[in-house]
Structure formats: C-alpha cells, structure tokens
Scaffold this motif. Structure first.
Motif, short mmCIF file in Angstrom:
data_model
loop_
_atom_site.label_atom_id
_atom_site.label_comp_id
_atom_site.label_asym_id
_atom_site.label_seq_id
_atom_site.Cartn_x
_atom_site.Cartn_y
_atom_site.Cartn_z
N ALA A 13 0.88 -1.17 0.00
CA ALA A 13 0.00 0.00 0.00
C ALA A 13 0.91 1.21 0.00
O ALA A 13 2.04 1.14 0.47
N LEU A 14 0.43 2.28 -0.52
CA LEU A 14 1.27 3.47 -0.60
C LEU A 14 0.55 4.65 0.00
O LEU A 14 -0.64 4.86 -0.23
N LEU A 15 1.28 5.39 0.80
CA LEU A 15 0.71 6.60 1.40
C LEU A 15 1.74 7.71 1.29
O LEU A 15 2.83 7.61 1.84
N LYS A 46 -1.95 3.78 -5.70
CA LYS A 46 -2.17 2.38 -6.06
C LYS A 46 -0.84 1.64 -5.99
O LYS A 46 0.22 2.23 -5.80
N TYR A 47 -0.89 0.33 -6.17
CA TYR A 47 0.30 -0.49 -6.03
C TYR A 47 1.41 -0.10 -7.00
O TYR A 47 2.58 -0.30 -6.73
N ASN A 48 1.03 0.44 -8.15
CA ASN A 48 2.03 0.82 -9.15
C ASN A 48 2.50 2.26 -9.01
O ASN A 48 3.29 2.74 -9.81
N GLY A 49 2.00 2.98 -7.99
CA GLY A 49 2.41 4.36 -7.75
C GLY A 49 1.47 5.41 -8.30
O GLY A 49 1.67 6.59 -8.05
N LYS A 50 0.45 5.00 -9.04
CA LYS A 50 -0.50 5.97 -9.58
C LYS A 50 -1.42 6.49 -8.48
O LYS A 50 -1.71 5.80 -7.52
N VAL A 51 -1.90 7.72 -8.67
CA VAL A 51 -2.75 8.35 -7.65
C VAL A 51 -4.11 7.67 -7.59
O VAL A 51 -4.75 7.42 -8.61
N ASP A 52 -4.54 7.38 -6.38
CA ASP A 52 -5.88 6.86 -6.15
C ASP A 52 -6.80 7.95 -5.59
O ASP A 52 -7.89 8.16 -6.10
N LYS A 107 -10.28 18.35 -5.52
CA LYS A 107 -10.73 18.17 -6.89
C LYS A 107 -9.55 17.85 -7.80
O LYS A 107 -9.67 17.06 -8.73
N ASN A 108 -8.44 18.51 -7.55
CA ASN A 108 -7.23 18.29 -8.35
C ASN A 108 -6.50 17.05 -7.82
O ASN A 108 -5.86 17.09 -6.79
N GLN A 109 -6.63 15.95 -8.54
CA GLN A 109 -6.07 14.69 -8.09
C GLN A 109 -4.71 14.41 -8.76
O GLN A 109 -4.47 13.34 -9.31
N THR A 110 -3.82 15.41 -8.72
CA THR A 110 -2.47 15.22 -9.24
C THR A 110 -1.46 15.61 -8.18
O THR A 110 -1.76 16.41 -7.29
N LEU A 111 -0.27 15.06 -8.30
CA LEU A 111 0.80 15.31 -7.36
C LEU A 111 1.98 16.00 -8.06
O LEU A 111 2.08 15.95 -9.29
N PRO A 112 2.87 16.61 -7.29
CA PRO A 112 4.05 17.23 -7.91
C PRO A 112 5.02 16.20 -8.51
O PRO A 112 5.89 16.56 -9.29
N TRP A 113 4.85 14.92 -8.12
CA TRP A 113 5.74 13.87 -8.59
C TRP A 113 4.94 12.83 -9.37
O TRP A 113 3.83 12.47 -9.00
#
Length: 258
Positions: A13-15, A46-52, A107-113
C-alpha cells in the motif's frame, strides 16, 4: 484494487504524506493561510504508484466561526457534529471545541511527482496482484520524476522521503544503494531521501520467500535550499527529520481513523 489471495498482509500500500505548516495557496492546495492552522495532505496511491485519492486534513487551533477556502469535491468534520458548509470553494463552520479538524477531498487529483513502481521476479516483470506469495529473486524499481502538469513550486521546494520495510524472515541478501538502513524488530527499514528539484531511481533486490510486504510510505516536507550549501549537509538534516515526520504521520493517521 482488489487482490484475491489468502495471505493476511497486503502486497503493498502506498501513502504519500505532504506536511504543510502555515502553508501558502497553490494549485494543489487552494487553501487560505491562517496563523495557527496546519494542513496535512494525504495521497493514497495504487500499487504501481499511480494516484488513487488525495485529501487534506485541515487543523485549526481556535474556537468560534472559521472560514477557509479550498477546491474540494466534499468536506467532513472529523471530530464533532458541527455542520460544515461549502459554497464556491468557501468553507464555513462554527467550532465549539479547542481545535477543529476537517477533511477535504481535493478536486485536483495530481501530485508534484510522477511515481512509478515495478516488480520483477527472476527477471520477469509481474503485475502487483500477480506476485503475491511467489518466491525467487526479487527486484523492485521505484522511479520518481517531476509532474510538469502540477505546480512546480512543490517539486522545487519539497524533499521526499521514501520508506520501505522488509521482513528479514522472508527477504534475504537485500541489496540497494543510497538508503539509510535501520533494524525495526524483525524488519529492515530502508529510507531514501530525494532532495527538492531532483528525481530518483530507487532499486532494491533480494531473495524472497512467499512475497508480501507492508506499506511503502512517502513523506514530503518543505526544505528551502541555499545553492551554496553542500547537498550532503542537507541530506543529513533531512534524515534528522525522519523521526519527527513519522510521529506526525502516525498522529494524523490516528486522526483520520477517528
């Protein structure tokens, strides 16, 4: 992602936790700054590092009427029954307690990385859900790059710490570069520091029996860099923050669970 398997622990799991104290407004946190306010940004990956999912825990150290601003799809009061209203990104609540904790889903579901995690067993790539319980020669690659579709100020100002824990009963002959290594009970803890404005390529290999592992945690914290300062000194200072970040992370998780 639902995994059909009989093992008790999750594969991974990723946090990602971004700690912001007296933060300024920006695209990922469209939130007004108040003295006495803290924000903790949580990204479940998610398990592959994508944003959930990305959400913010807002903490106010004051009573009475509170007005805040944020681009949230929904909000909830985390500690009391006081109603929170949200109209055109304006959040209003009357707090009758010493502190207020409220959560907002961004609302913005993106990260700086942009984070990518890949898993290999005996040099063959596996999907995360297919590698559980397998044995062999394991390699995990974590690739961290700038997300150019997000506010570059976060990427340029925040250090990122990536932490993995591997059970020494299952993982043998572990090899990796650039990690601070500690023994935590039966686990070996590997902590990698990524400085602001830098990406990272993390690789860890091991012989594994019946693969399973605990969560990967990533902590981001603002770190202002002077160009004249030796990067090794900065890395040392960031490592010193690890224990404090972990305590804040655990406390905020308790708040979330509550």
């Amino acid at each position: 992602m639902k995994i059909k398997n009989t093992v008790k622990k999750p594969l991974i799991a990723l946090l990602l936790v971004i700690t912001l104290i007296f933060s300024v407004s920006n695209t990922i946190l469209a939130s007004k700054t108040y003295e006495g306010k803290e924000e903790v940004v949580y990204a479940n990956l998610k398990y592959n590092g994508k944003v959930d999912e990305i959400y913010v825990v807002n903490i106010f150290d004051k009573e009475g009427k509170i007005v805040d601003y944020g681009e949230y799809s929904k909000v909830r009061n985390m500690i009391s029954n006081e109603k929170i209203t949200m109209v055109n990104n304006k959040i209003t609540v009357t707090n009758e307690n010493d502190k207020l904790y409220y959560e907002g889903k961004l609302k913005n579901q993106t990260l700086p990385w942009n984070i990518s995690i890949k898993y290999y067993l005996d040099n063959k790539e596996y999907l995360p859900e297919d590698i559980i319980g397998k044995s062999g020669f394991l390699k995990i690659n974590i690739d961290i790059k700038e997300n150019k579709n997000n506010d570059k100020n976060f990427y340029n100002e925040y250090a990122l710490q990536t932490e993995l824990r591997l059970n020494s009963n299952k993982f043998k002959d572990i090899k990796t570069d650039g990690a601070t290594i500690a023994n935590v009970g039966k686990d070996k803890q590997f902590t990698y520091t990524t400085l602001p404005a830098e990406g990272a390529k993390i690789s860890i290999t091991s012989d594994v029996v019946e693969f399973e592992m605990d969560a990967i945690n990533m902590n981001g914290i603002r770190l202002n860099i002077n160009a004249d300062i030796d990067e090794s000194e900065i890395t040392g200072k960031v490592n010193d923050l690890n224990e404090s970040i972990s305590k804040l992370d655990n406390g905020a998780n308790n708040i979330k669970d509550g």
